[in-house]
Design an enzyme around this catalytic site. Sequence first.
Site, short mmCIF file in Angstrom:
data_model
loop_
_atom_site.label_atom_id
_atom_site.label_comp_id
_atom_site.label_asym_id
_atom_site.label_seq_id
_atom_site.Cartn_x
_atom_site.Cartn_y
_atom_site.Cartn_z
N LYS A 71 -1.78 15.25 4.67
CA LYS A 71 -1.57 15.23 3.21
C LYS A 71 -2.49 16.20 2.47
O LYS A 71 -2.10 16.77 1.44
CB LYS A 71 -1.72 13.81 2.67
CG LYS A 71 -0.57 12.89 3.12
CD LYS A 71 -0.67 11.50 2.51
CE LYS A 71 0.44 10.60 3.01
NZ LYS A 71 0.39 9.24 2.45
N ASP A 106 3.40 8.66 -3.62
CA ASP A 106 2.77 7.37 -3.29
C ASP A 106 2.40 6.62 -4.57
O ASP A 106 2.47 5.39 -4.62
CB ASP A 106 1.51 7.59 -2.44
CG ASP A 106 1.84 7.92 -0.99
OD1 ASP A 106 2.94 7.54 -0.52
OD2 ASP A 106 1.01 8.57 -0.32
P1 NDP Z 1 -7.52 7.00 5.34
O1 NDP Z 1 -7.84 7.39 6.74
O2 NDP Z 1 -7.47 8.06 4.30
O3 NDP Z 1 -8.55 5.85 4.85
C1 NDP Z 1 -8.84 4.80 5.68
C2 NDP Z 1 -9.56 3.71 4.88
O4 NDP Z 1 -9.58 2.54 5.69
C3 NDP Z 1 -11.00 4.03 4.53
O5 NDP Z 1 -11.33 3.42 3.31
C4 NDP Z 1 -11.77 3.35 5.69
O6 NDP Z 1 -13.08 2.97 5.36
C5 NDP Z 1 -10.94 2.10 5.82
N1 NDP Z 1 -11.05 1.44 7.12
C6 NDP Z 1 -10.60 1.88 8.31
N2 NDP Z 1 -10.85 0.95 9.27
C7 NDP Z 1 -11.46 -0.09 8.64
C8 NDP Z 1 -11.96 -1.35 9.08
N3 NDP Z 1 -11.87 -1.71 10.36
N4 NDP Z 1 -12.51 -2.19 8.18
C9 NDP Z 1 -12.57 -1.83 6.89
N5 NDP Z 1 -12.14 -0.65 6.39
C10 NDP Z 1 -11.58 0.21 7.27
O7 NDP Z 1 -6.13 6.21 5.43
P2 NDP Z 1 -4.90 6.24 4.43
O8 NDP Z 1 -5.40 6.04 3.05
O9 NDP Z 1 -4.05 7.43 4.72
O10 NDP Z 1 -4.05 4.97 4.91
C11 NDP Z 1 -4.51 3.66 4.67
C12 NDP Z 1 -3.38 2.69 4.96
O11 NDP Z 1 -2.32 2.88 4.04
C13 NDP Z 1 -2.76 2.82 6.35
O12 NDP Z 1 -2.64 1.52 6.89
C14 NDP Z 1 -1.39 3.40 6.06
O13 NDP Z 1 -0.42 3.00 7.01
C15 NDP Z 1 -1.09 2.79 4.72
N6 NDP Z 1 -0.08 3.51 3.95
C16 NDP Z 1 0.98 2.80 3.46
C17 NDP Z 1 1.94 3.43 2.71
C18 NDP Z 1 3.10 2.64 2.23
O14 NDP Z 1 4.05 3.26 1.72
N7 NDP Z 1 3.10 1.32 2.32
C19 NDP Z 1 1.86 4.86 2.35
C20 NDP Z 1 0.68 5.50 2.88
C21 NDP Z 1 -0.24 4.84 3.66
P3 NDP Z 1 -14.32 3.99 5.61
O15 NDP Z 1 -14.32 4.93 4.45
O16 NDP Z 1 -15.51 3.09 5.62
O17 NDP Z 1 -14.05 4.67 6.93
#
Ligand code: NDP
Length: 283
Positions: A71, A106
């Site tokens: 993205k 989104d």
């Molecule tokens: P990013 O990789 O950009 O961000 C990941 C986030 O998740 C960060 O805040 C990270 O925290 C946090 N994180 C990861 N693992 C853990 C954990 N075990 N415990 C707590 N926090 C955690 O991901 P995206 O923003 O691209 O995607 C996030 C979610 O959104 C995904 O599940 C994706 O499938 C979903 N999604 C859904 C959509 C929909 O249409 N419903 C559209 C787009 C995405 P930290 O900064 O501490 O690493």
Amino acid sequence: MSPTGAARLAGVAGWPVSQSLSPALHGHWLAEHGIDGAYVPLPVRPDEFAADIQALARMGFRGVNVTVPHKEAAFALADRLDAAARTVGAVNLLVFDNGFQGCNTDVSGLRAALVEELGRDCVQGRVAAVWGAGGTARAAVVALSQMGASEIRIFNRTPARAEQLAKALEGVPTPLSAAGYGAWTARRDGVALIVHATSAGMNGKASIALPLDGLASDAALCDVVYNPLKTDLLERAAAAGLRTVDGLGMLMHQAVPSFAAFYGITPRVTPALRAVLEKALRV
Ligand code: NDP
């Protein structure tokens, strides 16, 4: 209809992409509208993103949706950006039209899902919380601000990333604050809507463990994770008496403007579409 040699072409670029529901989603609408078109999964390696997108444009594709991890690369490649993409700093739709038009659907997708399932005023004048600080959390903050939240509290595992997000979005007209998960219990008072936007709980990963007690009796929780559809978090939220919204609503609604751009018809989000996606998730 089966696509002919003149079919309009589009697809979803990701790495990996085999988990994407977008081909099933757009395929349902193509069939519903009898359009001579095809929508295909496109496994695109991160280091080949720009070259592959340029090749697709040369081959006559109308455009592509862009998913993890592309993205930001799509944002950088775009010649023009819509307002949501500019604010969020990420593009999930590239339309091939005199160069690359970068859009972020989104934001409108999450907004439409919340309005449909919780009502237009669900967060108007009330406090919202966003859990997470990645790209989806960023889109969620913009959507909640557009919906009139009086304040948005961002919580993230890595507090510095929450602070970066709040700083990057300081131009939105809603007061933002940032904190780590340790601050949740002290900062949950007044929260009417939580949007969980981390990847925790997705595809067998451990769920996020923040407590859900102490919230208003009409509070709601939206989990953007849609695989599995009934996440542990949604089950805990329902057990705590919160209204719940799963991640499929956002997924379906963010696809509407993409389909319109590729195939020239604005499709509808229907129970039949949801059933198709729920079935695809069960496979
Ligand atoms: P990013 O990789 O950009 O961000 C990941 C986030 O998740 C960060 O805040 C990270 O925290 C946090 N994180 C990861 N693992 C853990 C954990 N075990 N415990 C707590 N926090 C955690 O991901 P995206 O923003 O691209 O995607 C996030 C979610 O959104 C995904 O599940 C994706 O499938 C979903 N999604 C859904 C959509 C929909 O249409 N419903 C559209 C787009 C995405 P930290 O900064 O501490 O690493």
